[in-house]
Design a protein around this motif. Sequence first.
Motif, short mmCIF file in Angstrom:
data_model
loop_
_atom_site.label_atom_id
_atom_site.label_comp_id
_atom_site.label_asym_id
_atom_site.label_seq_id
_atom_site.Cartn_x
_atom_site.Cartn_y
_atom_site.Cartn_z
N GLN B 124 -9.17 -7.74 -0.53
CA GLN B 124 -8.54 -6.79 -1.60
C GLN B 124 -7.60 -5.78 -0.82
N GLY B 125 -7.54 -5.60 0.16
CA GLY B 125 -6.47 -4.72 0.89
C GLY B 125 -5.47 -5.72 1.14
N ASN B 126 -5.33 -7.00 0.85
CA ASN B 126 -4.18 -7.72 1.22
C ASN B 126 -3.50 -8.24 -0.05
N GLU B 127 -4.16 -7.85 -1.11
CA GLU B 127 -3.64 -7.88 -2.46
C GLU B 127 -2.66 -6.81 -2.60
N ARG B 128 -1.51 -6.93 -2.07
CA ARG B 128 -0.61 -5.56 -2.41
C ARG B 128 -0.19 -5.59 -4.04
N PRO B 129 0.00 -4.42 -4.42
CA PRO B 129 0.14 -4.51 -5.81
C PRO B 129 1.85 -4.41 -6.00
N VAL B 130 2.29 -5.38 -7.07
CA VAL B 130 3.61 -5.65 -7.11
C VAL B 130 3.98 -5.05 -8.46
N TYR B 131 5.15 -4.33 -8.48
CA TYR B 131 5.80 -3.61 -9.76
C TYR B 131 6.86 -4.53 -9.99
N LYS B 132 6.85 -5.20 -11.35
CA LYS B 132 7.88 -6.01 -11.86
C LYS B 132 8.54 -5.44 -12.91
N PHE B 133 9.80 -5.25 -12.95
CA PHE B 133 10.58 -4.80 -13.90
C PHE B 133 10.75 -5.80 -14.96
#
Lengths: 232, 230
Positions: B124-133
Motif C-alpha cells: 500500500q505504501g508503495n503504490e504512490r499516488p499519481v496525479y494526471k493532467f
Amino acid sequence: MKGKIKVLVLDDDTELEALLNAKLKSKMFDLTFCTKIKDFSLKYFNESWDLCLIDLNLEEAPEAGFHVLNMVRAKEKKYTPIIMISQDGEKEKIAHAIECGADDYVTKPIDFDILHTKIGQLSKLAGSELECLKSQLIPSDYRAIRVEASFNVISISEDEFLLMSNSYLSKGTIVQLSGEVIEQVFLNDSISLEVIRTETDRGLYKIGLGLDNEADYISNVRTFLREKLEST
Amino acid sequence: MGLQGKSVLCIDDDQDFLILVKKILENVGMHVQTSLNLGDAMVVLSEMNPDVILLDLNLEFESGKRLLKLKKRHPSLSKIPIMVCSGENKKETVEKVIALGGNGYILKPIKQTHLIHSLRRIFQGNERPVYKFENQKPPVKVSINSNLLLLSETKCVVRSSLKMNEGQALDMESDLFKEENINFEKLVALKQSQPSTNGLFDTTLSLVGLSEDEIRRIKNLKSSWSTNER
C-alpha cells in the motif's frame, strides 16, 4: 536540386524588381512579380509556390505587408514560407512581422548573400547550393550556452515528474524547469531535475524526471498531490 | 491491495522457517523464492526482481544488514522493499534497520496474520499516488546546458542532449549574443538534429528576425575569429 524555386514577389518598387531579376534570376529561380495585393492573393491561393517575398510598404497603403501577411496566414491551406522585405530595419517591425507569421525579414538595401541563404534554408527544394555564408567556429569562451524549449506535463507523483514533447532528451540530462506549474508544485520559480527515462509514445516522447524523496521540495510535492487528488 | 501474484524472496538460514513462510505466502497466492544466505540471494536477485524481500537479520555467518547497505548503493535493488524478520526486539535494532532503509520489521516467532498484514502495508505504501493532467497538459520551460559550435549570419549549430525535429523552435541564453546585443526573434531547427557522441545531438538553427546591424555584428565577429585562427 529537383527544379527551379518558384518565388512569388509582392512589390511595387520597380527598382527592386530589376534588382531581384538581375541577382536572383539564375537557373535556380522562377520569379513572378505582383504589384497589387489583389493580384498577389489570386496567384498565392491558386498556384503552388516554394517561397514568397513581400514588401512591407506598398503604395496601396503604408505597412500593407502586415495586412497581406495576416490575411494569407489566416486563409491559406498550404503553408508557404514568407520573407518580408523592408527599408525599415527596426526591431519592433521585425518582431511584429514574425508574430504575424513571416518566416524571416530582410532589409533594403538587400544583401543577396543573406537572401540567397535564407531562401535556401526556407524552401524545401533548395539545399546547400544556395548557402553563400560560411559558418565560423565559436571561440571556446563563448561556447557555453543554455537552450530552452517548451514541454508539457503529463503527470506527477512523488517519484517522477513526467513530461511530453516531440523533442527527445537523453537520459542523465540535468534540466532546469520553470513555469506556472512548477511554482504550483514546488512553490519555487525553478527546479533542477534529472532525466531518468525516455520512451516513445505515438510519435511523441515521454520524458521522466526523477524526484528525490529526501529533497526539501518533496513536502511541497506531497501537499500538491494531496490537494489535487482529494479534489478529484 | 492483494498479495496474489506478487513475488517474494525470503532469505533465512533456518530451513524450517523458510518452509513455513513459503507455505503461508503461497497460500495467499504469492510466488516464493528462498535463499539460505546472502551470496545465494544475490544470485537470485541477478535473475529476478521480486516485489519484496523478507530478510532475516541474523544469518549463519553474516548479518542481514549487509543487504540493507547494498540496497542503498544499487539502483536496481533500491526499488525493492525489504521487510526484516528477526527475534531481536531491541528498540535500537529496529531503529537501525529502518535507518538503513528497511521498509518494515517483524518479530519472530512470526504470526501468519501479522506477516500478511505487514506485507500488505508495504505494498500500500508503495503504490504512490499519481496525479494526471487530463485535458490541459500545462506547459513547462525546460532549460539545459549546451554548447554553441558554429555561427553564420543566418544560422548557428548547437550541441545538446536535446534532439529536435525540423521546424521546432527553441530559445537560447548566450553570453556572446548578450554582449554583442544580438536579439533574434526565433530560433528554428532547419532539419532534424544529428546524433553526435555521448547522447548529444547537433542541431542547425535558423536565426530568425535579425536586423541589418545585428547581421553586420555577426559578420565582424566571424572575421575577427578567423583572423585569430591564423
